[in-house]
Write a protein that holds these residues in place. Structure first.
Motif, short mmCIF file in Angstrom:
data_model
loop_
_atom_site.label_atom_id
_atom_site.label_comp_id
_atom_site.label_asym_id
_atom_site.label_seq_id
_atom_site.Cartn_x
_atom_site.Cartn_y
_atom_site.Cartn_z
N ASN A 338 0.83 -1.21 0.00
CA ASN A 338 0.00 0.00 0.00
C ASN A 338 0.86 1.25 0.00
O ASN A 338 0.58 2.23 -0.71
CB ASN A 338 -0.91 -0.01 1.23
CG ASN A 338 -1.80 1.20 1.30
OD1 ASN A 338 -2.78 1.33 0.59
ND2 ASN A 338 -1.45 2.14 2.18
N SER A 339 1.94 1.25 0.80
CA SER A 339 2.81 2.42 0.84
C SER A 339 3.55 2.62 -0.48
O SER A 339 3.71 3.75 -0.96
CB SER A 339 3.82 2.28 1.98
OG SER A 339 3.17 2.34 3.23
N ARG A 341 2.51 1.92 -3.33
CA ARG A 341 1.57 2.37 -4.35
C ARG A 341 1.44 3.90 -4.37
O ARG A 341 1.21 4.50 -5.42
CB ARG A 341 0.22 1.72 -4.10
CG ARG A 341 -0.78 1.89 -5.24
CD ARG A 341 -2.07 1.17 -4.94
NE ARG A 341 -1.81 -0.21 -4.55
CZ ARG A 341 -2.31 -0.77 -3.45
NH1 ARG A 341 -3.07 -0.07 -2.65
NH2 ARG A 341 -2.03 -2.03 -3.18
N ARG A 385 -10.36 3.02 -2.16
CA ARG A 385 -9.11 3.61 -2.62
C ARG A 385 -9.12 5.09 -2.27
O ARG A 385 -10.12 5.78 -2.49
CB ARG A 385 -8.93 3.43 -4.13
CG ARG A 385 -8.82 1.97 -4.58
CD ARG A 385 -8.58 1.90 -6.08
NE ARG A 385 -8.40 0.53 -6.53
CZ ARG A 385 -9.39 -0.27 -6.90
NH1 ARG A 385 -10.64 0.18 -6.86
NH2 ARG A 385 -9.15 -1.50 -7.31
N ALA A 396 -4.01 -1.44 -8.09
CA ALA A 396 -4.43 -1.87 -6.76
C ALA A 396 -5.70 -2.68 -6.83
O ALA A 396 -6.57 -2.42 -7.65
CB ALA A 396 -4.64 -0.63 -5.88
N GLY A 400 -5.78 -4.72 0.02
CA GLY A 400 -4.58 -4.86 0.83
C GLY A 400 -4.80 -4.51 2.29
O GLY A 400 -4.52 -5.30 3.20
N LEU A 401 -5.32 -3.30 2.56
CA LEU A 401 -5.51 -2.89 3.95
C LEU A 401 -6.68 -3.62 4.60
O LEU A 401 -6.69 -3.81 5.81
CB LEU A 401 -5.72 -1.37 4.01
CG LEU A 401 -4.48 -0.54 3.65
CD1 LEU A 401 -4.77 0.94 3.81
CD2 LEU A 401 -3.27 -0.94 4.49
#
Length: 438
Positions: A338-339, A341, A385, A396, A400-401
């Motif tokens: 995530n970071s 991205r 998002r 994405a 993920g999160l």
């Protein structure tokens, strides 16, 4: 829920009003009745005085002596009688500018020689005061009894009426909180019972739909894993042919296969977490080693994007905790992904580990741009998002999160998002060193 007090208080106010208003009317009516009775008494006493005074005048007594004799003879009229001329000028007795309470002509030989007036209010006797006190006390008792009766009726009405409403509130709250196996009581008004049955049907339908949705997600995730694994094998075979494909094409295919595989893993984790069946195998692991493994596994990708992946505040000694190592590595992978991205070139991603009583705080910070603090917690929703850029959406899965949150909750921890001190997003994960005993 304050349904019962919210209903009882207005009813109690109405009960008080219903008791006080009649009581006030009774007091007002009694006061007016007493004034009328006193006025009638004054009329009768004045008639007696005029008759006695007429006889005294016929006997030759002067007008000026009539008032002193009256004061000695009748204390109820003492100091209240005034004799006046026909034009209203006083002859004897107290002066007063107020209108007289009663007035009668005083005649001698058929001629009016003076006007007899009562010009002052009567003085209440002890018997009058006792009578009034008894009446007021009776009215107070009646008002208090009526208020108590109405208050009891209001309480009973509010209790009976609010009970089915509270039952409906309970059912709706359970449905909202995801408890679709609700029980209803076949009691109360017909409309309430019918509404409860409808809520039960809605809960049953929601339960079936939610179970079907979660089951389909698990099935789709499992089905997605097979072609992605097969795609990896085929890519390896393709790379071994006599005329190998270009490096850029191979890298692109490898990245696409990695994304599909990660998407399948994330979707499976989120779906299993929704069903409450996310498998976790607790064993002793070293969080520092897991962090270093996550950095090593993502170092090549970070270097390719020009992002520096580093650590901070890591303990210098070995730590043993009871976590699912594979799931925690998946957690770190989701957070770093995530970071990466959203972190621009020449940015930084910093991973840290801090002690927090019987738990450990895992921290990941990234460089600007950051996120709106008001929307930070929405980052953990599936398919949410924080960016509307097409390139971010294409890169994405939006899981993920959500996957990170599912893994954290399976470890009985919590995850939070906030503004990072280095300008971007900070994600804080707090995990107990050991799972709680059942």
């Amino acid at each position: 829920m304050r349904l019962f007090p919210g209903m009882f208080i207005p009813l109690a106010a109405q009960a008080l009003l219903a008791a006080v208003v009649p009581g006030g009317l009774l007091v007002w009516n009694m006061h007016n009745g007493q004034q009328i009775e006193l006025a009638q008494r004054d009329q009768e006493r004045l008639e007696g005085f005029v008759s006695t005074a007429g006889e005294a005048l016929a006997a030759g007594k002067p007008l000026s002596r009539l008032i002193p004799e009256l004061d000695q003879r009748d204390p109820r009229l003492a100091g209240r009688i005034q004799l006046a001329n026909a034009d209203g000028s006083p002859i004897a007795g107290p002066a007063s500018s107020n209108p007289p309470r009663a007035e009668r002509p005083l005649k001698l030989n058929g001629q009016t020689v003076a006007l007899a007036r009562i010009v002052r209010e009567p003085t209440l006797t002890d018997s009058d005061r006792n009578f009034l006190a008894t009446q007021y006390l009776g009215i107070a008792v009646i008002v208090t009894g009526l208020f108590a009766l109405l208050l009891a009726a209001a309480y009973e009405f509010a209790r009976r009426w609010s009970k089915p409403q509270l039952e409906l509130y309970r059912l709706s709250r359970e449905i909202v909180h995801g408890d679709h196996d609700v029980d209803i009581e076949e009691r109360g008004p017909a409309e309430v019972v019918a509404t409860s049955r409808n809520l039960q049907r809605i809960a049953s339908q929601f339960s079936r739909l939610e179970t079907a949705r979660r089951t389909w997600l698990v099935s789709i995730a499992d089905e997605l894993k097979r072609p992605t694994e097969s795609l990896a094998v085929h890519l390896d075979k393709l790379a071994a042919v006599q005329h190998p494909i270009s490096a850029d094409l191979a890298t692109g295919l490898e990245e696409d296969q990695r994304r599909l595989s990660q998407m399948a893993e994330d979707l499976s984790a989120v779906a299993l977490a929704d069903l409450g069946r996310l498998p976790v195998n607790f064993s002793q692991v070293d969080p520092r080693a897991l962090i270093h493994n996550a950095i090593w596994g993502n170092a090549k990708r970070a270097e390719g994007q020009g992002v520096k992946l580093e650590t901070s505040t890591l303990p210098q000694y070995t730590i043993l905790v009871k976590w699912d190592g594979a799931r925690i590595e998946q957690l770190f992978g989701a957070l770093i992904d995530n970071s990466l991205r959203y972190t621009p070139r020449n940015g930084r991603i910093v991973l840290g580990l801090e002690s927090s009583r019987d738990a450990w705080r895992l921290i990941i910070d990234d460089s600007a741009p950051g996120v709106d603090v008001m929307l930070a917690q929405r980052l953990f929703e599936p398919f949410y998002r924080s960016s509307d850029r097409p390139e971010d959406s294409a890169a994405a899965s939006g899981l993920g999160l959500a996957t990170a949150r599912a893994i954290v909750e399976a470890h009985h921890g919590r995850i939070e998002a906030s503004r990072s001190p280095i300008g971007g997003l900070r994600v804080t994960v707090i995990l107990p060193a050991e799972p709680p005993r059942a």
